[in-house]
Motif scaffolding. Structure first.
Motif, PDB file in Angstrom:
ATOM      1  N   ILE A   1      51.423  28.694  23.646  1.00  0.00           N
ATOM      2  CA  ILE A   1      51.613  27.836  24.816  1.00  0.00           C
ATOM      3  C   ILE A   1      50.690  26.618  24.706  1.00  0.00           C
ATOM      4  O   ILE A   1      51.079  25.489  24.984  1.00  0.00           O
ATOM      5  N   ILE A   2      49.464  26.882  24.281  1.00  0.00           N
ATOM      6  CA  ILE A   2      48.506  25.779  24.152  1.00  0.00           C
ATOM      7  C   ILE A   2      49.040  24.724  23.187  1.00  0.00           C
ATOM      8  O   ILE A   2      48.967  23.514  23.451  1.00  0.00           O
ATOM      9  N   GLU A   3      49.638  25.180  22.076  1.00  0.00           N
ATOM     10  CA  GLU A   3      50.241  24.251  21.110  1.00  0.00           C
ATOM     11  C   GLU A   3      51.291  23.373  21.786  1.00  0.00           C
ATOM     12  O   GLU A   3      51.309  22.152  21.630  1.00  0.00           O
TER      13      GLU A   3
ATOM     14  N   GLU B   1      53.074  18.081  24.672  1.00  0.00           N
ATOM     15  CA  GLU B   1      53.444  17.401  25.910  1.00  0.00           C
ATOM     16  C   GLU B   1      52.417  16.323  26.261  1.00  0.00           C
ATOM     17  O   GLU B   1      52.764  15.218  26.655  1.00  0.00           O
ATOM     18  N   VAL B   2      51.138  16.713  26.121  1.00  0.00           N
ATOM     19  CA  VAL B   2      50.075  15.760  26.429  1.00  0.00           C
ATOM     20  C   VAL B   2      50.173  14.538  25.522  1.00  0.00           C
ATOM     21  O   VAL B   2      50.010  13.401  25.962  1.00  0.00           O
ATOM     22  N   ALA B   3      50.506  14.794  24.250  1.00  0.00           N
ATOM     23  CA  ALA B   3      50.644  13.697  23.295  1.00  0.00           C
ATOM     24  C   ALA B   3      51.740  12.729  23.728  1.00  0.00           C
ATOM     25  O   ALA B   3      51.694  11.542  23.436  1.00  0.00           O
ATOM     26  N   LYS B   4      52.743  13.242  24.456  1.00  0.00           N
ATOM     27  CA  LYS B   4      53.827  12.386  24.938  1.00  0.00           C
ATOM     28  C   LYS B   4      53.460  11.687  26.241  1.00  0.00           C
ATOM     29  O   LYS B   4      54.307  11.070  26.885  1.00  0.00           O
ATOM     30  N   GLY B   5      52.209  11.874  26.680  1.00  0.00           N
ATOM     31  CA  GLY B   5      51.772  11.187  27.892  1.00  0.00           C
ATOM     32  C   GLY B   5      51.980  11.979  29.165  1.00  0.00           C
ATOM     33  O   GLY B   5      51.805  11.464  30.266  1.00  0.00           O
TER      34      GLY B   5
ATOM     35  N   ALA C   1      37.996  22.684  24.577  1.00  0.00           N
ATOM     36  CA  ALA C   1      37.783  22.787  23.138  1.00  0.00           C
ATOM     37  C   ALA C   1      39.106  22.670  22.381  1.00  0.00           C
ATOM     38  O   ALA C   1      39.195  22.006  21.348  1.00  0.00           O
ATOM     39  N   ALA C   2      40.149  23.304  22.932  1.00  0.00           N
ATOM     40  CA  ALA C   2      41.450  23.294  22.255  1.00  0.00           C
ATOM     41  C   ALA C   2      42.090  21.907  22.264  1.00  0.00           C
ATOM     42  O   ALA C   2      42.746  21.507  21.314  1.00  0.00           O
ATOM     43  N   PHE C   3      41.904  21.175  23.362  1.00  0.00           N
ATOM     44  CA  PHE C   3      42.489  19.839  23.468  1.00  0.00           C
ATOM     45  C   PHE C   3      41.433  18.796  23.148  1.00  0.00           C
ATOM     46  O   PHE C   3      40.937  18.111  24.035  1.00  0.00           O
ATOM     47  N   ASP C   4      41.109  18.704  21.913  1.00  0.00           N
ATOM     48  CA  ASP C   4      40.078  17.773  21.492  1.00  0.00           C
ATOM     49  C   ASP C   4      40.513  16.347  21.819  1.00  0.00           C
ATOM     50  O   ASP C   4      41.649  15.965  21.574  1.00  0.00           O
ATOM     51  N   GLY C   5      39.623  15.575  22.399  1.00  0.00           N
ATOM     52  CA  GLY C   5      39.937  14.175  22.660  1.00  0.00           C
ATOM     53  C   GLY C   5      40.815  13.936  23.874  1.00  0.00           C
ATOM     54  O   GLY C   5      41.236  12.818  24.140  1.00  0.00           O
ATOM     55  N   VAL C   6      41.119  14.997  24.624  1.00  0.00           N
ATOM     56  CA  VAL C   6      41.938  14.856  25.826  1.00  0.00           C
ATOM     57  C   VAL C   6      41.052  15.179  27.026  1.00  0.00           C
ATOM     58  O   VAL C   6      40.242  16.096  26.963  1.00  0.00           O
ATOM     59  N   ALA C   7      41.196  14.402  28.109  1.00  0.00           N
ATOM     60  CA  ALA C   7      40.367  14.685  29.282  1.00  0.00           C
ATOM     61  C   ALA C   7      40.899  15.914  30.009  1.00  0.00           C
ATOM     62  O   ALA C   7      42.038  15.941  30.450  1.00  0.00           O
TER      63      ALA C   7
ATOM     64  N   VAL D   1      44.785  17.037  31.625  1.00  0.00           N
ATOM     65  CA  VAL D   1      44.937  18.453  31.936  1.00  0.00           C
ATOM     66  C   VAL D   1      43.993  18.800  33.080  1.00  0.00           C
ATOM     67  O   VAL D   1      42.815  18.458  33.045  1.00  0.00           O
ATOM     68  N   LEU D   2      44.538  19.468  34.086  1.00  0.00           N
ATOM     69  CA  LEU D   2      43.707  19.877  35.211  1.00  0.00           C
ATOM     70  C   LEU D   2      43.740  21.390  35.329  1.00  0.00           C
ATOM     71  O   LEU D   2      44.777  21.982  35.608  1.00  0.00           O
TER      72      LEU D   2
END
Ligand code: ADP
Ligand code: MG
Length: 671
Positions: free
Chosen positions: A450-452, A457-461, A491-497, A524-525
């Motif tokens: 799921i994290i993958e 999704e996050v990469a798509k904005g 930690a899993a989403f490096d570089g993402v707030a 991500v919240l």
């Protein structure tokens, strides 16, 4: 007794058995089968205290050639006296297979005197009891209550359906069902005696609601119709409508018109606006407020949480301030000078619209002229808060109109019984351009997968809510905690707030996090259920809910409603921990199968029953004690059909009936 609500004789008479014990028959010992609960009679052939693993009293009871062991782990000398060899004894209990044949453990027993003892002629009632109130005591009390209570019919002929028995007979039967009464009908509560009780209860409830409605009709409210007519050019209402970035849906237009019609009447409105999550209730509230303000009155908007109140405040400020309207914000955490200044603006009338939590209904908040009170997520407010609001509204000579909003639709039967004194408007259409939410259920072993997906999704904005059920590690419950999940995801989403939001944060911190997320700077919240109500971030399109099996259906629906608010396709992932309970499985299945709030409410009612469904009326007191809305729809319809004429033509009988059934709980029912 008071704790059980047993104050008056009639309360005792209405304290109905949970179940019955059958002491009307004797089963021959030879005919006993394992698992039976039975009453037997025999002569004691031996009575010894054995001390194998544990000291116990073992008694052999014989009847002809058949034998039964009675076993007691707790016993007193009086046991041995009554159960002495040669004594004739009657015992009642569950039969099970023991090491030495069939036995009863801790049966109820009594000595049978010379010449025998008569058998009970009616089933023996077992009452809802408490530790301090033993059965025997309750039985006596109920019996005398039943004898003393005035049970004459107060209802005129023709009101009670002809196929139902008289109240006195119904109660007599339910407390002491004669031999031959269908045990099944008693248990299912489908016996005509039960139907009579339920009918009376439902009728009392209908009457009390109608009475409340009539009392309200006598109250005076300000007429909130603009001098130039609603929506006249130049009115706030018209300017707000023109300034909105979207046009209203047909459903929104319809409910706005319903509300405006109520506001133009000199009686206080008492209306529930129900509409699924995301159906656009806020703008309806804003337009209603505009009607009030156009007429020269103030409006108060209350939300159950600070986050939601603040969000409403921002939105309304954004809509109304450019139009020159003063908006004030009041919450419990606002203290000192800022608060005093706000209170002053409210009291002077400078703030035309006041937004806040229930702080708005506190005693020291004085309005110049409050014309309309709007309560968002109405079911979230407690009974005490709702009563406080009622009192607050009653302070003014002209009572303000009341609009309640809820995303949890009330099923029809509930609406008819609990909310008979409520007009209901429904938004049954979502704003255009929404794509339906796809819901998937996964075992939490697949979290990494799921994290993958979320990373893509996050990469798509896209923005993501990740919901966890608890704030801190609890030893009792093996749940993920928010901080730990936050650390792991960060930690899993490096570089993402990745942000964190939970109930114990200071409200200024919460607001700061929400602002980051709303602006899109945070992707991500991680949040506890503080985000459950009303939060609106249209760009959020993914929601992951951990331990989804721990949430109620209505709550899951509310949570899921946070996504699917924009044009992109949204996904809701429900993670569960095995093993799932049967109801847990049913809930998750329901969530995956439908996104329709009404259907979900219906299933929720089915899975949980109305008692729990009405979460906010927790105290249960206000709920029906006997009738079951799931089963007794027909009786409810019958009660509803006769109530208005009864109140009209026989007001004294109606009042007596309400008094008998609801007693002192009237005020509570109005909350
Ligand atoms: P809820 O009924 O759950 O309180 P909101 O009032 O928060 O829903 O509205 C959900 C979102 O839909 C908001 O972003 C709101 O601005 C937007 N919205 C409301 N009405 C319309 C409409 N008619 N057309 C397009 N968007 C709308
Ligand atoms: Mg809302």
């Amino acid at each position: 007794m008071d704790k059980l609500g047993l104050v008056r004789d009639i309360d005792l008479a209405l304290h109905l058995p949970l179940r019955y014990e059958d002491e009307t028959r004797l089963t021959p010992i030879a005919a006993l089968r394992e698992g039976d609960t039975a009453q037997v009679e025999g002569v004691v052939s031996s009575c010894v205290v054995e001390s194998r693993t544990r000291r116990q009293l073992v008694v052999r009871l014989v009847e002809g050639r058949a034998e039964l062991v009675l076993r007691f782990v707790h016993f007193f000398p009086s046991h041995q006296k009554t159960l002495a060899v040669g004594a004739r004894v009657r015992a009642r209990g569950e039969v099970r297979a023991g090491f030495f044949g069939r036995e009863m453990v801790h049966p109820v027993f009594k000595a049978v005197p010379e010449g025998g003892a008569p058998l009970a002629e009616a089933l023996t009632p077992v009452y809802p009891a408490s530790a301090q109130l033993p059965q025997a005591y309750l039985r006596k009390a109920v019996e005398s209550g039943l004898r003393r209570a005035p049970l004459d019919e107060v209802l005129p002929a023709g009101v009670v359906p002809r196929d139902l028995p008289a109240l006195r007979d119904a109660l007599q039967l339910l407390h002491h069902p004669p031999v031959g009464t269908s045990a099944w009908q008693l248990e299912e509560r489908s016996h005509p005696a039960w139907a009579r009780i339920k009918f009376d209860e439902l009728l009392a409830q209908q009457l009390s609601q109608l009475t409340a409605q009539r009392e309200r009709a006598r109250l005076r409210a300000p007429v909130l119709a603009a001098v130039h007519g609603q929506g006249a050019p130049g009115s706030l209402h018209a300017r707000l409508l023109a300034a909105l970035p979207f046009g209203l849906t047909g459903a929104q237009q319809r409910v706005c018109a319903e509300i405006a019609a109520d506001l133009a009447r000199p009686q206080p409105m008492h209306r529930l606006l129900q509409g699924d999550v995301g159906s656009g209730k806020t703008v309806v509230a804003a337009l209603s407020a505009a009607v009030a303000i156009d007429a020269g009155w103030q409006c108060a908007l209350m939300a159950p949480t600070e986050i939601l109140a603040e969000q409403h405040f921002r939105k309304l400020l954004q809509w109304l301030e450019p139009l020159g309207i003063g908006v004030a914000w009041l919450t419990g955490s606002r203290k000192g000078k800022a608060r005093a200044a706000m209170l002053e603006r409210v009291a002077s009338g400078e703030a035309a619209l006041v937004v806040g939590t229930h702080a708005v209904i506190q005693q020291e908040v004085q309005f110049a002229r409050l014309g309309l009170a709007v309560i968002d997520e109405q079911h979230r407010f407690g009974v005490a808060q709702r009563l406080a609001l009622r009192r607050k509204l009653a302070e003014q000579a002209l009572e303000p109109h009341l609009l309640m909003m809820s995303a949890t639709p009330i099923p029809r039967t509930l609406a008819m019984s609990y909310f008979a004194d409520l007009d209901v408007s429904t938004i049954d259409e979502l704003p255009p351009g929404r794509t339906p939410i796809v819901t998937r259920v996964f075992a939490d072993g697949r979290r990494d997968e799921i994290i993958e997906r979320v990373r893509d999704e996050v990469a798509k904005g896209r923005q993501v809510y990740w919901v966890v059920p608890l704030i801190e590690e609890s030893e009792a419950l093996d749940l993920q905690n928010a901080t730990e999940t936050h650390a792991r995801l960060a930690a899993a989403f490096d570089g993402v707030a990745v942000g964190l939001l939970h109930g114990r944060m200071a409200s200024s911190d919460k607001a700061a996090v929400m602002a980051e997320f709303s602006s899109g700077r945070m992707s991500v919240l991680v949040a506890t259920t503080v985000i459950e109500v009303g939060v609106d971030v249209p760009n959020a399109s993914v929601m992951v809910i951990e331990h989804a099996e721990r949430f109620g259906l209505a709550q899951l629906h509310q949570l899921r409603g946070r996504v699917g608010r924009g044009a992109v396709a949204s996904v809701c992932v429900l993670l569960y921990t095995s093993p799932l309970s049967p109801t847990g499985r049913e809930r998750l299945k329901a969530m995956a199968e439908t996104t329709d709030g009404f259907e979900i409410a219906r299933r929720d009612l089915e899975i949980r029953g109305p008692g729990e469904f009405m979460g906010a009326r927790q105290s249960g007191d206000a709920l029906l004690r006997f009738a079951d809305l799931g089963q007794d729809g027909t009786l409810l319809e019958r009660a509803r059909a006769v109530a208005p004429a009864l109140l009209e033509r026989h007001p004294a009988a109606a009042a007596a009936h309400i008094q008998r059934w609801l007693g002192g709980r009237m005020e509570f029912l109005k909350a």
